[in-house]
Motif scaffolding. Structure first.
Motif, short mmCIF file in Angstrom:
data_model
loop_
_atom_site.label_atom_id
_atom_site.label_comp_id
_atom_site.label_asym_id
_atom_site.label_seq_id
_atom_site.Cartn_x
_atom_site.Cartn_y
_atom_site.Cartn_z
N GLN A 85 24.76 40.83 36.28
CA GLN A 85 26.12 40.47 36.74
C GLN A 85 26.66 41.67 37.53
O GLN A 85 26.30 42.64 37.46
N PHE A 86 27.62 41.07 38.81
CA PHE A 86 28.15 42.04 39.63
C PHE A 86 27.33 42.79 40.53
O PHE A 86 27.78 43.54 41.67
N TYR A 123 29.09 36.56 38.89
CA TYR A 123 29.77 37.58 39.92
C TYR A 123 28.74 38.27 40.94
O TYR A 123 29.18 39.12 41.67
N SER A 133 39.24 30.20 40.02
CA SER A 133 38.35 31.02 40.65
C SER A 133 37.00 29.93 41.12
O SER A 133 37.04 28.97 40.59
N ASP A 144 31.34 32.20 39.41
CA ASP A 144 31.93 33.09 40.25
C ASP A 144 30.79 33.86 41.04
O ASP A 144 31.08 34.73 41.84
#
Length: 259
Positions: free
Chosen positions: A156-157, A139, A102, A121
């Motif tokens: 996150q995300f 992320y 990754s 990430d």
């Protein structure tokens, strides 16, 4: 190329032309650094990191170290890739990916100010500004030319849209649509007028985006927003309207909303 005698550079690192590597810099193995970068004293470049050309990495910055993730295994081969013409200021931390193979990615022409954090990430576009002590968790995706003001904290995300601007010390755990101002806890406050003008948007395009924001806040649902947009003539701004709608349609966390 000038490498200070106190710098520790792994024999397997690949260093391009015209770089300045200052005192007590540490560069681990399997690092690739392009041309004409300036790496200031006490910076750390971790293994499996690729850095392009004409970047500045300032004192105490940590670029490409282990992620702060319990799922990470230290024998995993993960990566950080940084483009060209970025400025990474003092004590910034940027971590590589978590899962094997990754990658954390940083685009071109970004300014990451002192003490900011980019977690594992993350995908950071071009021309992004992260002000002092802002932080993005794992992320997170940041589209081109977004601005995170000082102390912004992003869950996150989450995705931050193109040319969005976040106010200082905000807490964001929902997606921030493109072209908007967001702050506090997932609030939107209108269109980023200053940013749009600086980016060269025409008066008509700015009017269209302001109208779009009104439709977004008043429609009550994605489908009603799309139906309302289809009734308007946005031919001068179709590219930006389409990007906004696609962003909303693909949001998995839900998008920030006027409050």
């Amino acid at each position: 190329m000038a490498i200070h005698p106190t710098a520790i550079v792994d024999k397997n690192a690949k260093i391009g032309k015209g770089n300045e590597i200052g005192p007590y810099v540490i560069i681990e193995g399997n690092v690739t650094i392009g041309d004409n970068n300036h790496i200031y004293p006490h910076a750390f470049i971790g293994e499996n990191t690729t850095i392009g050309d004409n970047n500045e990495i300032h004192m105490g910055a940590i670029v490409g170290h282990f992620p702060q993730d319990k799922a990470f295994k230290k024998d995993s081969k993960t990566f950080l890739v940084m483009g060209n013409n970025n400025t990474i200021r003092e004590y910034v931390t940027i971590h590589r990916g978590t899962e094997p193979e990754s990658t954390t990615k940083i685009g071109d022409h970004c300014l990451i100010m002192g003490g900011a954090h980019i977690a594992h990430d993350c995908q950071v576009g071009n021309g992004v500004i992260m002000a002092n002590m802002s932080g993005i968790a794992g992320y997170v995706q940041i589209e081109d030319n977004a601005i995170l003001s000082g102390g912004s904290m992003i869950h996150q995300f989450v995705r931050i849209g193109k040319l969005a601007i976040l106010s200082g010390n905000c807490r964001i755990n929902m997606d921030v649509p493109p072209f908007l101002i967001a702050g506090e806890r997932n609030q939107t406050w209108g269109v980023n007028l200053v940013g749009l003008k600086r980016a060269g948007f025409s008066k008509q395009q700015i009017r269209d985006l302001r109208k779009l924001y009104g439709l977004y806040t008043k429609s009550g649902s994605k489908q009603k927003m799309i139906e309302a947009i289809e009734q308007e003539d946005f031919s001068n701004s179709q590219e930006f309207i389409d990007h906004f709608v696609q962003f909303i349609q693909t949001s998995e966390r839900g998008a920030c909303f006027q409050q």
